[in-house]
Structures are given as C-alpha cells and as structure tokens.
Scaffold this motif. Sequence first.
Motif, PDB file in Angstrom:
ATOM      1  N   GLU A  96      -7.821 -13.439   0.541  1.00 53.28           N
ATOM      2  CA  GLU A  96      -7.326 -13.049  -0.770  1.00 53.28           C
ATOM      3  C   GLU A  96      -6.011 -13.770  -1.101  1.00 53.28           C
ATOM      4  OE1 GLU A  96      -8.608 -10.345  -3.398  1.00 53.28           O
ATOM      5  OE2 GLU A  96      -9.829 -11.965  -2.559  1.00 53.28           O
ATOM      6  N   GLN A 134     -10.144 -11.017   5.586  1.00 54.20           N
ATOM      7  CA  GLN A 134     -10.242 -10.583   4.191  1.00 54.20           C
ATOM      8  C   GLN A 134      -8.880 -10.667   3.506  1.00 54.20           C
ATOM      9  OE1 GLN A 134     -11.886  -6.648   4.741  1.00 54.20           O
ATOM     10  NE2 GLN A 134     -13.966  -7.316   4.261  1.00 54.20           N
ATOM     11  N   ARG A 141      -6.941 -17.241  -2.038  1.00 57.70           N
ATOM     12  CA  ARG A 141      -7.651 -17.263  -3.329  1.00 57.70           C
ATOM     13  C   ARG A 141      -6.682 -17.262  -4.505  1.00 57.70           C
ATOM     14  NH1 ARG A 141      -8.759 -13.698  -7.134  1.00 57.70           N
ATOM     15  NH2 ARG A 141      -8.061 -11.888  -5.923  1.00 57.70           N
ATOM     16  N   ALA A 184      -6.549  -6.623   0.886  1.00 61.08           N
ATOM     17  CA  ALA A 184      -7.902  -7.163   1.044  1.00 61.08           C
ATOM     18  C   ALA A 184      -8.632  -7.240  -0.286  1.00 61.08           C
ATOM     19  CB  ALA A 184      -8.699  -6.307   2.027  1.00 61.08           C
ATOM     20  N   LYS A 185      -8.032  -6.674  -1.360  1.00 60.85           N
ATOM     21  CA  LYS A 185      -8.648  -6.692  -2.698  1.00 60.85           C
ATOM     22  C   LYS A 185      -7.557  -6.888  -3.749  1.00 60.85           C
ATOM     23  CE  LYS A 185     -12.298  -3.490  -1.244  1.00 60.85           C
ATOM     24  NZ  LYS A 185     -12.899  -2.133  -1.452  1.00 60.85           N
ATOM     25  N   HIS A 217     -11.120  -7.748   8.854  1.00 62.07           N
ATOM     26  CA  HIS A 217     -10.088  -7.258   7.935  1.00 62.07           C
ATOM     27  C   HIS A 217      -8.960  -8.280   7.803  1.00 62.07           C
ATOM     28  CE1 HIS A 217      -6.950  -3.964   6.856  1.00 62.07           C
ATOM     29  NE2 HIS A 217      -7.493  -4.461   5.771  1.00 62.07           N
ATOM     30  N   GLN A 250       0.814  -1.216   0.000  1.00 61.72           N
ATOM     31  CA  GLN A 250       0.000   0.000   0.000  1.00 61.72           C
ATOM     32  C   GLN A 250       0.849   1.268   0.000  1.00 61.72           C
ATOM     33  OE1 GLN A 250      -4.119  -0.245   1.881  1.00 61.72           O
ATOM     34  NE2 GLN A 250      -2.911  -1.448   3.324  1.00 61.72           N
ATOM     35  N   MET A 274      -1.291  -1.810  -4.023  1.00 61.69           N
ATOM     36  CA  MET A 274      -2.521  -2.607  -4.001  1.00 61.69           C
ATOM     37  C   MET A 274      -2.953  -2.880  -2.566  1.00 61.69           C
ATOM     38  SD  MET A 274      -3.150  -6.179  -6.135  1.00 61.69           S
ATOM     39  CE  MET A 274      -2.334  -5.518  -7.592  1.00 61.69           C
ATOM     40  N   ASP A 275      -4.255  -2.937  -2.361  1.00 60.93           N
ATOM     41  CA  ASP A 275      -4.860  -3.277  -1.083  1.00 60.93           C
ATOM     42  C   ASP A 275      -4.858  -4.800  -0.938  1.00 60.93           C
ATOM     43  OD1 ASP A 275      -6.449  -3.684   1.150  1.00 60.93           O
ATOM     44  OD2 ASP A 275      -8.115  -2.463   0.430  1.00 60.93           O
ATOM     45  N   ARG A 279      -5.740  -7.689  -7.031  1.00 62.00           N
ATOM     46  CA  ARG A 279      -6.201  -7.653  -8.425  1.00 62.00           C
ATOM     47  C   ARG A 279      -5.459  -8.709  -9.262  1.00 62.00           C
ATOM     48  NH1 ARG A 279      -5.426  -2.229  -7.138  1.00 62.00           N
ATOM     49  NH2 ARG A 279      -3.600  -2.087  -8.516  1.00 62.00           N
TER      50      ARG A 279
END
Length: 201
Positions: A121, A117, A124, A88-89, A114, A58, A85-86, A91
Amino acid sequence: MHWKTINKLIGNIDLYWLDFILKGNLEDDAKILDAGCGEGRNLFYCMQTGYDVFGVDQNPEAIMFLKLMAKQFNVTDIDARFQVMDLAKLRFPDESFDVIINSAVLHFAESQTHFMQMLSECVRVLKPDGKLFMRTMADKGLDNSGENNIADNKKRFLLNENLLQHFYNIYGLEFLEIPKYVVVGNVRTMGTFAFKKIKNG
C-alpha cells in the motif's frame, strides 16, 4: 545553539529521519505521508517549515493529538490530512505522495502476508521517483530470525534478507543508500532503509 532551541525547531524527531532530510531528500514542494505517524514526532519539523503533510495511524488518540499540534502551525484541512486508517488499506489514490515515512511500524505485522500488504500500500500511493523512508526490526546481528519472533518480550515481525530482496525486486524500488542495521541492547536489531520508486517499476 542550546538544545532547547534545537528541540523547538525539530521536536522529538527520529534521528534517522532527520538524517534523511539533511541529505537533501525532501524537495521544497514534497507531499509527505507518515504511514503510522503516532502523535506526529516525525511531522513536527515538516509542519513547522510548511511542507504538504499527511499522517495516518490506527490509534485515534494519537491522531487527535496530532491534529491539535497541527493547529499550532496553522495547517489547513486537518481532518482530511490526519486520519485513523489501516495501513494495509490506505484510502488514498495511486501515486499520491512524493515521500512516505514508515518508521517503527511494519514490525507490528501479524504475518509476512500482513507485512507485504502494508508495504504494498505504501508503494502504491508513492509517486514514480518518490522516496520511501522505512525503519523496522530485522533479524541481522542476533541469533533469531524469521517472522513473529520474540523481542523485548513482545511479539514482533522481523525483516530478513530474502524478504527485503523480494519486495525490492517486485515493487520496482532501488536503494538510495546502503541499509543500516543497529543492534539495540542485544535484544533487537533496527534496520533503516531509504528507497526510490523506479518510474516503470
């Protein structure tokens, strides 16, 4: 071998990540993501030896520094590989990486939600049979426990045994080795974990 020679080879690498490497956990063709890479201390050796590396953080200044370092090793596609990049999300598509590094990042979680999350990720984007190296603060060995405890006079999220077992079960992970806990100066405990993602998890 002189210490300066060693430093030139591995940089300021996290010793527990180095231990993970020395145990043969990186295949020659491994695609590696450092999730929360900072300035890239844990990618220095991997870039130097030609691994397929990616890093997200971040902090824009840290990513800028990492890109400059990557140029020294003739890494290609630098802007795609190293991004702000976050966690928790992320890309990236599902099952993109063989190995994920997550070192001293998750204890900055604002809450248990949090924390989960960010961890979700990471799992995933990890391939089946992929490996997750994780180092984070935990509640072992000290008198405090739970979330958002005070350590080093700063707010931190502390991983506890129940939460560890929870995500171990729900994310289809298995331990590559027994977790390690180190109490630092009687003010915080750092836990080091190595997982493998089960194919059908």
